[in-house]
Each structure stands twice: as structure tokens, then as C-alpha cells.
Write an enzyme that holds these catalytic residues in place. Structure first.
Site, PDB file in Angstrom:
ATOM      1  N   SER B 249      -8.106 -21.415  48.582  1.00  0.00           N
ATOM      2  CA  SER B 249      -6.737 -20.933  48.375  1.00  0.00           C
ATOM      3  C   SER B 249      -5.690 -22.024  48.505  1.00  0.00           C
ATOM      4  O   SER B 249      -4.591 -21.887  47.969  1.00  0.00           O
ATOM      5  CB  SER B 249      -6.417 -19.817  49.372  1.00  0.00           C
ATOM      6  OG  SER B 249      -7.169 -18.678  49.086  1.00  0.00           O
ATOM      7  N   THR B 310      -1.853 -19.984  51.078  1.00  0.00           N
ATOM      8  CA  THR B 310      -1.051 -19.531  49.942  1.00  0.00           C
ATOM      9  C   THR B 310       0.445 -19.541  50.246  1.00  0.00           C
ATOM     10  O   THR B 310       1.219 -20.085  49.452  1.00  0.00           O
ATOM     11  CB  THR B 310      -1.542 -18.145  49.480  1.00  0.00           C
ATOM     12  OG1 THR B 310      -2.961 -18.211  49.307  1.00  0.00           O
ATOM     13  CG2 THR B 310      -0.904 -17.730  48.175  1.00  0.00           C
ATOM     14  N   HIS B 477     -14.148 -11.502  51.966  1.00  0.00           N
ATOM     15  CA  HIS B 477     -14.964 -12.419  52.767  1.00  0.00           C
ATOM     16  C   HIS B 477     -15.804 -11.645  53.782  1.00  0.00           C
ATOM     17  O   HIS B 477     -16.974 -11.929  53.978  1.00  0.00           O
ATOM     18  CB  HIS B 477     -14.073 -13.421  53.515  1.00  0.00           C
ATOM     19  CG  HIS B 477     -13.691 -14.612  52.707  1.00  0.00           C
ATOM     20  ND1 HIS B 477     -14.603 -15.533  52.268  1.00  0.00           N
ATOM     21  CD2 HIS B 477     -12.487 -15.044  52.255  1.00  0.00           C
ATOM     22  CE1 HIS B 477     -13.979 -16.485  51.570  1.00  0.00           C
ATOM     23  NE2 HIS B 477     -12.690 -16.205  51.545  1.00  0.00           N
ATOM     24  N   ASP B 518      -5.489 -16.396  42.947  1.00  0.00           N
ATOM     25  CA  ASP B 518      -5.649 -17.844  43.081  1.00  0.00           C
ATOM     26  C   ASP B 518      -7.073 -18.298  42.821  1.00  0.00           C
ATOM     27  O   ASP B 518      -7.312 -19.459  42.519  1.00  0.00           O
ATOM     28  CB  ASP B 518      -5.169 -18.309  44.463  1.00  0.00           C
ATOM     29  CG  ASP B 518      -5.747 -17.478  45.591  1.00  0.00           C
ATOM     30  OD1 ASP B 518      -6.436 -16.472  45.324  1.00  0.00           O
ATOM     31  OD2 ASP B 518      -5.515 -17.841  46.760  1.00  0.00           O
TER      32      ASP B 518
END
Lengths: 689, 689
Positions: B249, B310, B477, B518
Site C-alpha cells: 500500500s 495510504t 489479510h 491501491d
């Protein structure tokens, strides 16, 4: 067809006695997964079902059913249990736009001016399991059915309709209502020709992976791109079935070709509950409509056997895609010849081009319709028949063309171009003489030839062709990702070559090109794998250490000539041209997978001896990892039922790419059925009153 | 910084003696995965690297390095081994368009009119492992480096440049060439405001799944759609890193915000080989440019801790995303204050809005910069500071606004709205007093308030905001698919509400709204699971039989009120409004997964006690399935290195949706870096000579 289930029915007696105690249970409809009948949540069933959209003038059959469960969660109690209302009625009303008064609901016979024995009462019974517990216990639920059918109707007046089935169930009057929309058709034809590519099971993650292995990137910038990346319009389509959120290729092809959602395994029909796999309500396909409205030529090209779902759904109608012999019969002749009692006055009238595999439905014998030699049958109908790539080159379009190039599915791009030894010993010559089909054309050869034949035969009427890269999905099923991506790259190469060829013959600006898929198939790349290190480790947990994620995914090894990587231990098969990998066995390979698989082994290397067979039967009768395959890899446990030998389809929306007149309508996110309407409108195939 | 590796260097002596025999081996560069330095395949390194695109006038640092490997596959032989050329030179030439003569290659000092000590020689050394075998053997490769840096340069003349680094290596003159493109900037500003949404790790398969669980479908036709489905423009972006095909990211945010590909973990810089994580060459971000060119207000909103990659990449520069305290410091002040020796004369000048989690970088202590109380530091710079949703409502935009609502990442939508008991006992109050942060706002609350603050503070200059749904990725995740989809639905709801709110305040037509991700994260739905049946089975292989594929995937159980499914054994948490699931625990749940995971257990049910922890440390020190979680599920073996405790990112292109002025440029397939240029052009931030 007239077996009624009763409590005295000997066949089901023991079952029903067993179930008698459960008849008074409360309503326990689970019905999310094991359904009595798809698209029929109530006991009255209407096909076309609620929410159906029609092209004005498109032909369809109407099927009405009233269900009376004998037992199970929907059976109710009392004297009428298990007795369907044979006196049901059905009417159609036009809903006025803008809040006006909805018209009178007119009886079906009058509304559609039906004649003869249309709407004769039919009766049958069927059974099903309500859930997995019922299946394990052998507890069947029986349903008696009263039904009617009306064939080859159409609605020509755009707008909103309400169709109502009225029947008595458990002594109570019930209504089932279907909302139908007849869309306003395009008045002006935008496209002379339509070239419709289907990458079976092709998803965006596969396209991304194909780009990675076939196109060189420098510091994060690709130096060349996929042809698909460069189309005019990008869209996404939702692929789900009418009654399940995962679809198969039959029913998704039906959605793309007819604009109607249907059930799994269905070709050009909705699925009713009768036993006859040919009496289900039909709907007119884009190819039938194109023939009927324009008289122009139709082409079908596929790397699968030509009776497979995606090619088969264009010109045949059955709820059972496995009726391959009948699919070929109907494709050559028509549905009415196949089942004279169900009139279906539209057909492909024999496509002008039919190129693919599947000799088993053509060679006289067990696989062909009535054991007939279908090569001869096609010849008799005026076709030139060819059996290999050399002969294909001689096809000149003076006659219609049938090209069957192998028994079963055709060879894969990787095996035709890289691992060519795998073509030997297959005994799959389309002639049936037991020799090997060594001279098979690729999708590009077939498609470019088909363009020429159709162009020659169009006489200014334009043409319609469907060209399918079938083995993207077939190789994904086999978890043979390398071969699947090879097929995808061949599709991309075919699209590129088709654009160039159309430009050359002056038809590019006249041709709407659409490229899409029929459903998803789970796959994505998550890293790189050092295949040399993986093979050198001695335990599964150590082998997993060969996988590099994030930063350690590294760069694509497939675009680098092996001689610049002297230590990579790779096998060199000979360099390919641009837009294909330079090598298929780099030391650093992509690591990819999905969460739905049988037990299997993984080594992240190409299967050198031919397509993978990831799982074989184990001691418990279910599938286990194939012990003879990827023996240097590690074991991955399965997640799907042990009777599944392969990977399965997935939910994700699939991409749509378009170029040419009408392409702009393919932008955005929409339903799979909308593809039919967009193509039909580009060709102005709808006809309002 | 000046440690040079020599054969007499004591630290590396034993290593190098060990390796001496291998120095005469042929060039064995594998370099696909374990790279000496990303974006530097030769021994001369230029940052900005080959293939870089610039916005005219965008500031960037130039870093030059000459590498001299002491040992390993690139070391060569002879007297000069390990001695980098300190006399290297660098020049820049403009390539004439249309085949004209390329201009003279002008020395860097003259070309950029550098002053003072810019370009002073620096020297350092580093080591790396060439592959996994070398890592296992502890065989380090050493590299000596001569380097220079030039800070805060710009190229203002659109066109193609060639930059050449000339150096001697092994007695031979070498050149490394970088091609740079300065794009022609837009002259006219199309959008007054930009609202840039990032769904971290959001992919199309996740959007499809979210639609399935939150939007009702009848017979294959959705009755409502996602807001994302209804945007004006649809595109796809390729997310790969500069030196690895999987990204994280940090580096993907850098691509989106600066138009420059970089390496994993890098925020607003290219990654050089020095030890200092703050000296890497910087590049100006969209937020810095927006401030510098327009003076308008900037907003940053995230459900993550606000120093996460981010949000952090908008206003800070470091190659190490874990420098969270410095990220907050630089976001409030500027880079030059953080590292005065590296002048960086542009900054966000303190964003007008900063809403998210991450109190640990604000509470005075170990997590904050220099142990300072950063709440106070923000207040001193004129910020109003709020700590919960109630206080957030009072923010009126007269001051800049800081809202920090929890320690660490914020609570997930599912836990804030459905399983609210999970908010208790977290001791995550942003005040640091050890109480629970029970009154956290959602992404929608933060974003709508941010719009109002920015609008108030824009004074007609327009505004720029980035709003991140961070926990789509975080929950992916954790393999907590339910929570991930909840976060995605919250993003969709926020986009919908933002459109409505902008319409209401009269700014919709002035605002370019872009929604993208992203990077990918492997996920797809492949069927349904009868969770009741699964839990009732006693072996893993039998439990897998609960998964229904194709036809047996059935219909979505999430859109059906539980009371219509009395037998579904589901837990009812209270009905949600439209565009969210009606229930989260239907008996028939979706079955989803991916092929990259640690060992884990799967039951296809929501984790009721909070986000999943799929794997925990096992006996061998690697991760094994968490024995305390989903105990009624079956075991799934992992596929990634055993030191990975979670799922990992994936390759697939991610979708882009846009609406408003400039939206049409977001159609099609392009590189992640192009997003920066499209936004910059909509705002006319480029400035040519």
C-alpha cells in the site's frame, strides 16, 4: 409423463409412509440451495419468469406449472395435499406507463391468439431432496404437477406487462405474478457485422497474469499491451444464474445469446420440472434472430467440441447440455425436426461456418445422432467439410464450411506451439481412423478463415460470428494455469489479428467486436516462486518458503530470454513471437491459485506432459491429490466436496471489451443478459408493432 | 554512511574469504526476485529511473549511484573489484520530437542550475542475498557505492529526455541511460474539487460479492445496485511495483499520488541503497502540488491509523512506511523540518482535515515523534482536535480539524453496527486513558464532515480530499471476508452519501469523484455453504460436502430476513437498512477463499468475537492454523511461507470508477501512475514553460 405420486403409489409408498409424520411440521422452507424448481419460489410457476426482459418480436415458449407437494416442508395438510389444481388460469395485462390504469388481464389463449392443441393439460411428478440432511437420509420430497405450454409466442409492443397465474392450493386461491418488460428496440442498425468473442471463464485477474507473462515491463511500465487493454469500451457483466449465484457455461451462454437468465445446464430454454429434456420453454437466440431478420450468414468457432455449451447454445435448445448429438442435429437442421410436437419456427438454418473439435458427434457411431454419419449429413446439406489446418486453408466460402479438427476438445496453444510432443499418441484424428490430429488449426486460423467465408457469403447483409476460446476455462478447471493463460493469450492474439484482417478487407468500421467471458473462475497471482529452491526442499513447509510475496515476487521471468539467465535451470522450448512468453519455465515463476480446489500438489511449474489432472480417486471414493503429478511440489488440501475432481467456477463479474459501431453501449456495469440487447440493438433485430 | 567493504574489512572478512572462490564464476545474475537494488539492473543507478513520467513543474530529487560489488555474481575480477567510480558524470539531453536531432547532453549541474553543496560525493556500502540458497547459507553479497544527490529539481518543458550516467566499472566505460517523459499538462482546470476514494485492496470479485450479500436479486435481476456500479466512468489500473509485480500500500499510494512507480514500503520516494530511510529521492505528491498551485485546502480521511501507508503517503516521504511518528511530524510540518539537510521546499502545510485512527502517534510517549504530545502540537498549529463521533459533529470548519478516534486502526463496520459487543474491552480510547473507544465515527461520518470543513475553508479555491476504506484490505489479510465486505459496503454507502451531500451543497457538478483501490487481494466466491450441515459433520472431508457449487450455490441468504427462514439456525443481529445485508449469519452462506494463505480453518461463518486471527505460531516457529478459531470448520493447508501469518496481496488489475468533471478520462485500462496525471490534469496542476 403422467405418473402421479400418491400415498398409494407403490414406488414411493415406503418413502411417503416414512415421511407421513413430518407432514404436520411447520413450514421449514430452506430453499436457498436445494430448490424445488429454480425461478419458482411459490407453487405456481411461470416461464418466462418474473423480471424477464424481451426484445420486441423475439420468439419464446410459455410454460405454466402448478405444483402440489405430497410431503416435505411445503406440503400443507388436509385432503387436497398432493393434488395440483388442473383448472388453473393465466392472463396477461399491459401495465400503463406513467401511473395510468393497467389494462384488463386477458386470458392467455385470447392474448396470444393460440390455436390447435396449444395449452393442452399435461401432468407429471418429480422428486427432490430439500437439503443435504435429507439427501444423506434418502428423504425425497415428491411433487405432483399440472402444466400447460404455449409455443413460439412473441410480444411486440414495448412496455411493462404483468402476467398472472391463478390456481388453488390447499383450498386457497393463489396468484403468482410475473413482471415482464419488452424493451424499446433500436430502430437503426449501427453494425453491419458482429464478431462476438467469448473467453470461457476468462476473468480480469487472468488477463493481468497473461499481460505479466507475455509483455515486457521496464521499471513498472509495460512496453506493449494486450489487445484487450486497447479496446474502445470497457464494461463488466454480472454472470449469475436465475436460481444460483454461480453459473455454468450453458446457462450463461443462454443469457448472452437470448437475454434471458436460466438455470445451470440449460441451452436456450428455461428449466421446467418435466422429465423430457427437450420440452422446456425455448427462447430465440441472437443467431436465430439474425437469420430470421437479416438472412445474413452465421458463424460458430470454438476450440471446444462444437456441441459444447458455448457453441451449442447458439443454435440448439435443451435443458441438458450433455445432449451433444441432438445439439449437432438441431444446429444442422432445426428444433422442430428434432421434436416435431413442439413447434419452433425459427432456427440457424445451418450456420455458414462451424469450426471446432468434437468429431465424436460426427463420426457415425455411438456419439452421433441416431448413429448417423454427420460429416455426410453436412455434406448433403451443401457443406464443404475439412479435417485439418492444411485443408482449412483451401476453404473458399463458395459453400458453407464445416471444420472438425479433433475428437473432443482441440489441443491447447501451449501444446500446439511449445510442447508439441504432447500432440502425439492422442489418437484423436477427426476422421476417426485412430491417428493423431497433429495439424490442428488455432483459434486465430479458424477465426480469420471464418471471417473470409462469412464475408464472401454475406451478400451485403452483414454477418454474425461467435468465436470461443473454450480452454481458458477447461485448463482453469484442471488447475493448469499455464495452459489457461496460453489460451487467453491466443484469444488476445486472435482479436488483434481479426482487427487487422477486418481493416485489410475494409470491414473494420462496419464490424462491432465484442470480447467477454461467460462466467468467472477463481484465479489470481500472489507472488513469485523460486522453482529451483522449491524442488530442492524436502518438506512441504520448507517448499512453501520458495514463494516470494510483495517485494520478493520480483519481476516476470517469462519475458526474459533464458540465455540472459544462465543460472535459471529453465527448460527452453524455443522463443515465441511478441505477445507470448519468451519462455514458459523460468526459474522464477508466478505463484497463483484459488481457494476452491480438490486436494492437489503445487510446484508452480508448467505441466510438461500435457494438461494437468490435479486429483484422482482415493480410498474413500473421493478425490485426492494425483500422486503421479508435481511430485516435487507440496500438498494443498481441498475445500470443495470430495466428488469434485477439478476447480470450479466463481462469482466475480467478468470484463467486456468492445470496438466498432455500437461499442460505446458496452461501457459500465450491467447484467449478462444486457449483452444480448446491446448486440441485438446494434443490429436492429428487434421489431416493435 | 562511509563504511566501505574491502577484502580486509574485518566485519566481512570471513564471508568474503568464503566467497573468494566463487568470484571467477560466470555471470549468474538471477535478479528476478532478490535484487541488488530495485529499478537498477545495471551497476549505474539513476533515480528517477528509466521510463519515468513527470508532470511539468513537479518537484523531484535526483539520486545517482555507482555500484561496485565486492563478491557475488556481478563482481567481476581484477584490481578494481569493489571500488566504485567516484568520478562518474551525469548529463541530460532533450530528445527532439519527430526524428529531429537530440540536443547536447548537458551536465547535471548546468542543466538544473544547482547551487551550494548539491551533488557532493557520498559513499556507503550494503549487503544482500542473491537468492534463497544464499540466504540459507548466510552468503551475503557486498556492494560499495559512490553516490550523489540533487534536491527539489523540476522539468518544465514537455517532451522526451534522455539522462545518462557515465562511469567506469572493471576498467570499462559504462553508460546507464534513463528515458524520461514530461507530459504535456492540461491548460484548463475542469474540476474545482477532487474527492479521491481508495478502497484498500479492493477488487472486482469483492465488489461482486458485496453486491450479492447486500442487494436483493429476483430471478437473476438485481433490484438495487451498488453506487460503484452506477458511476459515469469505469476503468482498470495495473498496480505492480517498479521492481516487483506485487505491490504494497505504500508504494502503490506513491504511484497514485505522484505518478511514479516505486518500491515496496516507500512513501513518496524512490528507494536508494543508503541506510538512511529519509535521504531517498523524493517526488512531489498531488496534495503538495495542490497546495502549492492553488492554495486550496487538503483533507485526509482513513479508517486506518492515520500514519498508515495510504493516508501517510500524501504528505510524507520516506522509504520506510513504518516510520509512523515521522510521518505524522512531516504531515503537520514539512520534510525540511524533519531532515534539514535535505531541502524539500513543498509540503501539505498541515492538511485542513485529518480524520482517522492511530492515537499512538499523538499521545505523548514511545509512539510519538520525540515523545511529544502531538494533540497539543496540532492545537498549537491552529487545529480543533476531536476524539469521538459526538465531538466530530461539532466541528465547524472555522479551524483546521484533527480527529483521532482510536488507538491503532478504527473499529470495523460490522463491529460498530452489528456485533457491537466487540467494541468493549479494547482499551483503545484515543485519549490514551485506557477506556474503550465506543463512539467511533464511520467512514461516512468522517467523509461528510470533511467535505463540509473543506468546503468552508476553500474560499472558492476548491479542495482535495483522499478518503480511505482501509480495512477492506486489513480484514482480507485476516481472511475475515465478512468484515472486509462490510468495509466495502461502507465505502459504497459513503460514496453514495457523498454524492447526495455534494448535490445538496451545490458542489456535485464541480467535483471529480474517483474511487479506486491501491492493489489486489485475492478473493472470490465459489459457492454456497450449508453452515448447519458443515458444523454437523465429523470429518474434514465430510465437512467439505457442505459446499454447494454451480447450481447448488443457491441464492444469497444475506438479503432474506431470517424470519422467512425459520429453519436456518441463523443468529439475528438486527436488520440493517438498504444496501447492507439483512443478516450476516444465514444458514446458507457464501463460500469464498483464495490460494494464498497460512494454514487455517474454514467454516464459512462470521467470526462473532471480532476480526479473525487465522494462524498462530506453531511448534516449528512458523504459523499453523489457530486452534481456537472456527473449531467446527475444516483445516486448509497453507501455500505461502510459514512466517506469513495472514493472506497476501495479489496481482489483478483493480477497478476505477469516476464521476464528475474529468471523469471520462478514467475509462479504459491504464497504469496506476496515470491516475495521478488524470487528477492533476483535471485540476490543471501542471505548469509548462
Amino acid at each position: 409423463m403422467a405418473t402421479t405420486i400418491t400415498k398409494a403409489n407403490t414406488k414411493l409408498l415406503s418413502l411417503l409412509l416414512l415421511l407421513a409424520t413430518s407432514l404436520t411440521l411447520p413450514n421449514l422452507v430452506s430453499a436457498q440451495t436445494f430448490q424445488r424448481l429454480g425461478a419458482c419460489p411459490t407453487l405456481g410457476c411461470i416461464f418466462p419468469p418474473d423480471q424477464t426482459d424481451f426484445l420486441a418480436g423475439q420468439l419464446f415458449d410459455l410454460r405454466l406449472e402448478v405444483h402440489a407437494p405430497v410431503n416435505g416442508t411445503e406440503a400443507g395438510t388436509g385432503a387436497g395435499v398432493g393434488v395440483p389444481d388442473e383448472g388453473f388460469s393465466f392472463c396477461v395485462a399491459k401495465v400503463q406507463e406513467g401511473g395510468g390504469k393497467t389494462g384488463e388481464c386477458v386470458d392467455v389463449g385470447k392474448y396470444f391468439k393460440v390455436k390447435g392443441d396449444a395449452g393442452a393439460l399435461e401432468k407429471w411428478s418429480f422428486t427432490y431432496y430439500e437439503d443435504l440432511f435429507a439427501r444423506d437420509a434418502g428423504t425425497l420430497t415428491g411433487v405432483n404437477v399440472a402444466a400447460k405450454a404455449y409455443r413460439a409466442l412473441s410480444l411486440n409492443d414495448p412496455g411493462h406487462y404483468q402476467a398472472k397465474l391463478s390456481y388453488t392450493s390447499g383450498g386457497v386461491k393463489q396468484n403468482t405474478v410475473a413482471n415482464w418488460i419488452v424493451r424499446e428496440p433500436a430502430k437503426k442498425r449501427k453494425a453491419k457485422n458482429v464478431l462476438f468473442f467469448i473467453g470461457d471463464g476468462m476473468t480480469q485477474p487472468m488477463i493481468t497474469a497473461s499481460r505479466l507473462i507475455a509483455h515486457k515491463s521496464i521499471n513498472g511500465k509495460y512496453q506493449t499491451l494486450m489487445q484487450l487493454d486497447q479496446m474502445e469500451a470497457l464494461g463488466l457483466q454480472m454472470t449469475h444464474s436465475i436460481d444460483s449465484f454461480i453459473t455454468d457455461s450453458a446457462n450463461s451462454a443462454t443469457a448472452l445469446y437470448t437475454g434471458k437468465k436460466s438455470g445451470v445446464n440449460a441451452l436456450g430454454v428455461w428449466v421446467d420440472s418435466s422429465k423430457d429434456v427437450f420440452d422446456d420453454p425455448k427462447v430465440e437466440t441472437i443467431a436465430e434472430l439474425f437469420r430470421r431478420r437479416t438472412g445474413g450468414p452465421v458463424g460458430i468457432v470454438s476450440t471446444a467440441y462444437i456441441a459444447d455449451a458455448t457453441p451449442g447454445a447458439l443454435c440448439s435448445h435443451t435443458r441438458d447440455r450433455s445432449q451433444s448429438a441432438s445439439v449437432v442435429f438441431e444446429t444442422l437442421y432445426n428444433a422442430t425436426s428434432l421434436t416435431p410436437k413442439y413447434d419452433w419456427p425459427t432456427s440457424c438454418k445451418g450456420p455458414d461456418v462451424l469450426f471446432g473439435g468434437g468429431a465424436e458427434q460426427f463420426i457415425a457411431g455411438a456419439g452421433s445422432y441416431n448413429g448417423t454419419d454427420f460429416y455426410k449429413a453436412f455434406e448433403k446439406e451443401g457443406y464443404q467439410v475439412v479435417y485439418d489446418n492444411t485443408q482449412l486453408k483451401t476453404v473458399d466460402g463458395k459453400k458453407k464450411a464445416l471444420g472438425i479438427f479433433s475428437v473432443g476438445n482441440m489441443a491447447k496453444w501451449v501444446d500446439r506451439n511449445v510442447l508439441t510432443e504432447n500432440l502425439k499418441g492422442q489418437k484423436n484424428s477427426p476422421t476417426g481412423d485412430g491417428s493423431d490430429a497433429l495439424d490442428q488449426p488455432g483459434l486465430k486460423d479458424m477465426t480469420l478463415k471464418a471471417i473470409d467465408v462469412l464475408q464472401k457469403r454475406s451478400a451485403g447483409k452483414g454477418w454474425f460470428m461467435m468465436s470461443e476460446a473454450a480452454s481458458i476455462d477447461k485448463m482453469m478447471h484442471a488447475m493448469d494455469y499455464d495452459r489457461a493463460l496460453g489460451e487467453l493469450l491466443e484469444l488476445d492474439d486472435t482479436v488483434r489479428a481479426s482487427i487487422e484482417h477486418l481493416e485489410k478487407i475494409g470491414e473494420l468500421d462496419n464490424t462491432l467486436i465484442v470480447v467477454t467471458a461467460d462466467h468467472g473462475h477463481g484465479f489470481d497471482v500472489f507472488g513469485g516462486a523460486d522453482t529451483k529452491y522449491l524442488a530442492a526442499q524436502t518438506t512441504d513447509r520448507k517448499k512453501r518458503g520458495a514463494v516470494g510475496t510483495y517485494r520478493n515476487s520480483g519481476l516476470s521471468g517469462y519475458t526474459v530470454a533464458p540465455d540472459s539467465l544462465p543460472n535459471n535451470q529453465s527448460v527452453v522450448y524455443g522463443a515465441q513471437g511478441p505477445n507470448f512468453p519468451v519462455q514458459w519455465s523460468p526459474r522464477y515463476a508466478y505463484a497463483a491459485g484459488f481457494g476452491a480446489s480438490p486436494d492437489h500438489r503445487e510446484s508452480y511449474t508448467i505441466n510438461e506432459k500435457g494438461p494437468r489432472t490435479p486429483a484422482t480417486k482415493g480410498d474413500d471414493g473421493g478425490y485426492v491429490a494425483n500422486p503421479a503429478e508435481h511430485t516435487h511440489g507440496f500438498s494443498v488440501s481441498g475445500t470443495i466436496p470430495i466428488d469434485e475432481s477439478q476447480g470450479v467456477h466463481s462469482l466475480q463479474d467478468v470484463p467486456v471489451y468492445a470496438k466498432g459501431p455500437g461499442a460505446e453501449t458496452f461501457r459500465g456495469v450491467y447484467n449478462s443478459v444486457d449483452i444480448f440487447f446491446k448486440i441485438a440493438d446494434a443490429l436492429a433485430l428487434g421489431k416493435a408493432n
